[in-house]
Design an enzyme around this catalytic site. Structure first.
Site, PDB file in Angstrom:
ATOM      1  N   ARG A 143       0.827  -1.218   0.000  1.00 48.54           N
ATOM      2  CA  ARG A 143       0.000   0.000   0.000  1.00 48.54           C
ATOM      3  C   ARG A 143       0.859   1.265   0.000  1.00 48.54           C
ATOM      4  O   ARG A 143       0.453   2.290  -0.561  1.00 48.54           O
ATOM      5  CB  ARG A 143      -0.924   0.001   1.212  1.00 48.54           C
ATOM      6  CG  ARG A 143      -2.118  -0.899   1.005  1.00 48.54           C
ATOM      7  CD  ARG A 143      -2.984  -0.937   2.228  1.00 48.54           C
ATOM      8  NE  ARG A 143      -4.284  -1.522   1.916  1.00 48.54           N
ATOM      9  CZ  ARG A 143      -5.146  -1.940   2.818  1.00 48.54           C
ATOM     10  NH1 ARG A 143      -4.850  -1.842   4.098  1.00 48.54           N
ATOM     11  NH2 ARG A 143      -6.299  -2.449   2.456  1.00 48.54           N
TER      12      ARG A 143
ATOM     13  N   LYS B 230     -15.180 -16.347   6.333  1.00 49.80           N
ATOM     14  CA  LYS B 230     -16.615 -16.196   6.600  1.00 49.80           C
ATOM     15  C   LYS B 230     -17.472 -16.039   5.351  1.00 49.80           C
ATOM     16  O   LYS B 230     -17.237 -15.163   4.535  1.00 49.80           O
ATOM     17  CB  LYS B 230     -16.835 -14.973   7.479  1.00 49.80           C
ATOM     18  CG  LYS B 230     -16.353 -15.151   8.897  1.00 49.80           C
ATOM     19  CD  LYS B 230     -16.846 -13.976   9.701  1.00 49.80           C
ATOM     20  CE  LYS B 230     -16.463 -14.114  11.163  1.00 49.80           C
ATOM     21  NZ  LYS B 230     -16.618 -12.838  11.849  1.00 49.80           N
TER      22      LYS B 230
ATOM     23  N   GLY C 259      -6.498  -7.233   0.646  1.00 52.42           N
ATOM     24  CA  GLY C 259      -6.537  -7.954   1.909  1.00 52.42           C
ATOM     25  C   GLY C 259      -5.659  -9.198   1.938  1.00 52.42           C
ATOM     26  O   GLY C 259      -4.506  -9.170   1.512  1.00 52.42           O
TER      27      GLY C 259
ATOM     28  N   GLY D 296     -11.913  -4.575   1.869  1.00 51.71           N
ATOM     29  CA  GLY D 296     -13.346  -4.293   2.004  1.00 51.71           C
ATOM     30  C   GLY D 296     -13.850  -3.358   0.913  1.00 51.71           C
ATOM     31  O   GLY D 296     -14.951  -3.535   0.382  1.00 51.71           O
TER      32      GLY D 296
END
Ligand code: 3PG
Length: 408
Positions: A34, A202, A355, A379
């Site tokens: 990043r 998840k 991520g 996200g």
């Protein structure tokens, strides 16, 4: 950004929101992706003679100063990446930041301390956020501008991302423009056959993106911890594997509606505990023994998925296939990544969605340039693909939007 550069920035103070939220091991940055991605915008501004003030966050300090989340290591690494000294203010909008802002000369770059040390940054109260935004804008001394370049945070309605844009002339940075361009291609212009690979722990985190992409894609491969809830939805025993009970019915419904699109693993690497040196074996997906937990997809699954991916013309990948941090459970993630790299070498357009999957590419030592694009947004990329309005993009007049042509 070109619009701002054309308007002239020499001698002006420009506030830039970057996403420098990098993983740290103590004070060591373990993945500087990043930071490197923020360089083009910051260099362009400093080269053009702007006084650059960078706003960024690290972790989630809950609105209080936390020395472990200081941006000091980031400032040093950013300085290396830019080839310029980057000064770090000791506070966000306090005495030190104000004094340093006044002392900046053309081409200087200053990083404010972790913006989330100020509780107003993430406040749900718009008036509190506006107050912080006002103090940030005041650092520019009246003739300033705001550049939004932190793609990884554009889904956050926060003072330095959203509110400050209302107070200053505002522009999309080159990273934000490039990310939006790539993700728009994935949702709107994806050449067929196209494939999505989703992993991670998840199902609930990925539900909206499955709903959004399954109707548009030929293949949706599901691995990682989330695959066990899908296997359970098929009535299979999953032993001690990760399971989101409350999502089983939702997964059943998805499997019914997208039966031809969703591909699940046919074999699983199971272990007798969650540890790098746990006992492990490969079993068929319908034969996970009691007390064992799935930590990776098996070799047969990799080979079947790889065959589909190699034939694809567009691939979007988000989420590891297993616990890649443990070497013996990393083969699934590595195998899938290598198939995507092969497809890319063959002309496919491939995107790694931020991520954990971006971290996996770097941790496993895979060639970053083997993919067409590695997103800096975790996200944020997912929310973009879900078709949600992202506050940090919506607030920019000249930002590339999902519907408007790009005018960065
Ligand atoms: C990220 O790591 O995805 C971004 O930096 C946003 O961080 P956040 O989820 O803490 O807002």
């Amino acid at each position: 950004l070109q619009n701002l550069l054309a308007a002239g920035v020499e001698g002006r103070t420009v506030l830039v929101r970057s996403d420098l939220n990098v993983p740290l091991d103590g004070a060591t940055i373990t993945d500087a992706g990043r930071i490197d991605a923020s360089v083009p915008t910051l260099s362009a501004l400093a080269d053009a003679g702007a006084k650059v003030i960078v706003m960024a966050h690290l972790g989630r300090p809950q609105g209080a100063v936390d020395p472990a989340l200081s941006l000091a290591p980031v400032a040093a690494r950013l300085g290396d990446a830019l080839g310029r000294y980057v000064q770090l203010a000791a506070d966000v909008v306090g005495i030190d930041a104000q004094a340093r802002a006044e002392g900046l000369t053309d081409g200087d770059v200053m990083l404010l301390e972790n913006i989330r040390f100020d509780p107003r940054e993430t406040s749900k109260d718009a008036a509190e956020r506006a107050a912080l935004a006002g103090e940030l804008a005041a650092l520019t001394g009246g003739d300033g501008a705001f550049v939004s370049d932190g793609f990884g945070v554009v889904h956050r309605e926060q003072a330095s991302v959203f509110d400050v844009a209302k107070l200053l002339p505002h522009y999309a940075g080159t990273l934000v423009a490039a990310e939006v361009d790539v993700l728009r291609t994935i949702t709107e212009g994806a050449e067929r056959p196209n494939a999505v690979v989703l992993g991670g722990s998840k199902v609930s985190d990925k539900l909206a993106v499955i709903e959004a992409l399954a109707p548009k894609f030929d293949t949706l491969v599901i691995g990682g911890g989330m695959c066990f809830t899908f296997l359970a939805a098929q009535g299979l025993p999953v032993g001690s594997s990760l399971l989101q009970e409350e999502m089983v019915d939702t997964c059943k419904d998805l499997l019914d509606r997208f039966a031809d699109v969703i591909h699940l693993p046919c074999d699983i690497v199971v272990a007798d505990g969650f540890a790098a040196d746990a006992e492990a074996k490969t079993v068929p997906a319908d034969g996970i023994p009691d007390g064992w937990m799935g930590l990776d997809i098996g070799a047969e699954s990799v080979s079947r998925f790889a065959a589909v991916l190699r034939a694809a013309r567009t691939v979007f990948w988000n989420g590891p296939m297993g616990v890649f941090e443990f070497e013996r459970f990393s083969a699934g993630t590595r195998g899938i990544a290598e198939a995507i790299i092969e497809a890319t070498a063959d002309g496919a357009f491939s995107v790694v969605g931020g991520g954990d999957s971006a971290a996996a590419v770097r941790t496993l030592g895979l060639a970053e340039d083997g993919f067409s694009h590695i997103s800096t947004g975790g996200g944020a990329s997912l929310e973009y693909l879900e078709g949600k309005e992202l506050p940090g993009l919506a607030v920019l007049d000249d930002a590339p939007s999902p519907t408007a042509p790009s005018a960065p």
